[in-house]
Write a protein that holds these residues in place. Structure first.
Motif, PDB file in Angstrom:
ATOM      1  N   TYR A 135       0.842  -1.193   0.000  1.00 54.98           N
ATOM      2  CA  TYR A 135       0.000   0.000   0.000  1.00 54.98           C
ATOM      3  C   TYR A 135       0.881   1.247   0.000  1.00 54.98           C
ATOM      4  O   TYR A 135       1.854   1.334   0.747  1.00 54.98           O
ATOM      5  N   ILE A 136       0.515   2.187  -0.857  1.00 51.07           N
ATOM      6  CA  ILE A 136       1.191   3.477  -0.915  1.00 51.07           C
ATOM      7  C   ILE A 136       0.144   4.565  -0.756  1.00 51.07           C
ATOM      8  O   ILE A 136      -0.933   4.488  -1.355  1.00 51.07           O
ATOM      9  N   CYS A 137       0.451   5.575   0.022  1.00 50.51           N
ATOM     10  CA  CYS A 137      -0.511   6.649   0.260  1.00 50.51           C
ATOM     11  C   CYS A 137      -0.838   7.392  -1.035  1.00 50.51           C
ATOM     12  O   CYS A 137      -0.132   7.283  -2.039  1.00 50.51           O
ATOM     13  N   GLU A 138      -1.914   8.141  -1.014  1.00 46.94           N
ATOM     14  CA  GLU A 138      -2.406   8.817  -2.211  1.00 46.94           C
ATOM     15  C   GLU A 138      -1.359   9.734  -2.838  1.00 46.94           C
ATOM     16  O   GLU A 138      -1.226   9.796  -4.061  1.00 46.94           O
ATOM     17  N   HIS A 139      -0.617  10.451  -2.023  1.00 53.10           N
ATOM     18  CA  HIS A 139       0.376  11.391  -2.551  1.00 53.10           C
ATOM     19  C   HIS A 139       1.438  10.662  -3.363  1.00 53.10           C
ATOM     20  O   HIS A 139       1.734  11.043  -4.508  1.00 53.10           O
ATOM     21  N   ALA A 140       2.003   9.600  -2.803  1.00 55.19           N
ATOM     22  CA  ALA A 140       3.040   8.834  -3.502  1.00 55.19           C
ATOM     23  C   ALA A 140       2.455   8.113  -4.709  1.00 55.19           C
ATOM     24  O   ALA A 140       3.107   7.982  -5.750  1.00 55.19           O
ATOM     25  N   LYS A 141       1.208   7.662  -4.576  1.00 52.55           N
ATOM     26  CA  LYS A 141       0.543   6.952  -5.668  1.00 52.55           C
ATOM     27  C   LYS A 141       0.364   7.870  -6.878  1.00 52.55           C
ATOM     28  O   LYS A 141       0.572   7.455  -8.027  1.00 52.55           O
ATOM     29  N   LYS A 142      -0.009   9.123  -6.628  1.00 51.60           N
ATOM     30  CA  LYS A 142      -0.192  10.071  -7.723  1.00 51.60           C
ATOM     31  C   LYS A 142       1.129  10.351  -8.431  1.00 51.60           C
ATOM     32  O   LYS A 142       1.169  10.532  -9.656  1.00 51.60           O
ATOM     33  N   MET A 143       2.218  10.384  -7.664  1.00 49.61           N
ATOM     34  CA  MET A 143       3.521  10.593  -8.281  1.00 49.61           C
ATOM     35  C   MET A 143       3.856   9.436  -9.220  1.00 49.61           C
ATOM     36  O   MET A 143       4.417   9.635 -10.294  1.00 49.61           O
TER      37      MET A 143
END
Length: 215
Positions: A126-134
């Protein structure tokens, strides 16, 4: 039976409050709180630790790397969640290479923490939304550059579905959200995996790491 959790963090008021909340909501059967690596290592050696949450508040980045190396060398089955201090993608990538299973940043909320627990319980990462968007933005940029690692660029619809997959939506949910059939979603999903040369949706994240997509 619910799993157990160890927390390496401070201050005590916050950690004790979080542990009581998690037990009250029956997320974990037990929660142990530590404020030093040495005490944590002793606990891991003498008990079966299933989940571990480490906050960057308590460790310098270099010490965090060493801590992860020590923990993984003892038991690589521990599902480690790191709460980072808005780390950039290069550091996040290195943390996953060190063996963590989930990354959240300091702005992640309680609901996202619970999502990460559910993902790890299902043997996913799981990766948080911020890192996922990157990650998604990087994939989009790579398409424009016609990266040799992606034989054929993803279509706009495939990028749409890729984002929903990363957000944890099932094929049924994606179909309902985009007003298309499950069969159509599955066809797009297969094409996405084929183009990225991965086996499943988790492989998208692994692809990003193994091919230095964050560098």
């Amino acid at each position: 039976m619910k799993p157990n959790l160890a927390i390496l963090d401070e201050p005590l008021l916050y950690t004790e409050g979080l542990s009581k909340l998690l037990i009250h909501e029956k997320i974990f059967s037990s929660v142990e709180v530590f404020n030093s690596c040495e005490n944590l290592y002793s606990h891991i050696k003498n008990s079966c630790t299933e989940f571990l949450m480490i906050s960057s508040n308590i460790l310098l980045l270099s010490d965090l790397y060493k801590c992860l190396d020590t923990i993984i060398s003892h038991d690589d089955r521990i599902r480690i969640i790191v709460i980072g201090n808005s780390y950039d993608v290069i550091i996040i990538r290195k943390l996953f290479n060190k063996g963590i299973k989930s990354y959240l940043d300091k702005n992640s909320n309680y609901d996202e923490f619970i999502k990460s627990i559910h993902a790890l319980s299902a043997n996913e990462i799981y990766i948080c939304e911020h890192a996922k968007k990157m990650m998604i933005n990087f994939l989009s940029n790579e398409q424009e550059k016609q990266s040799p690692n992606i034989k054929e660029p993803l279509t706009k619809r495939e990028m749409e579905i890729l984002k929903l997959i990363c957000d944890g939506y099932s094929s049924k949910d994606i179909g309902e959200k985009l007003f298309i059939s499950i069969n159509t979603v599955e066809t797009h999903r297969k094409r996405i995996l084929m183009k990225l040369n991965v086996k499943n949706s988790v492989g998208v994240v692994k692809y990003a790491m193994e091919n230095n997509i964050f560098s």
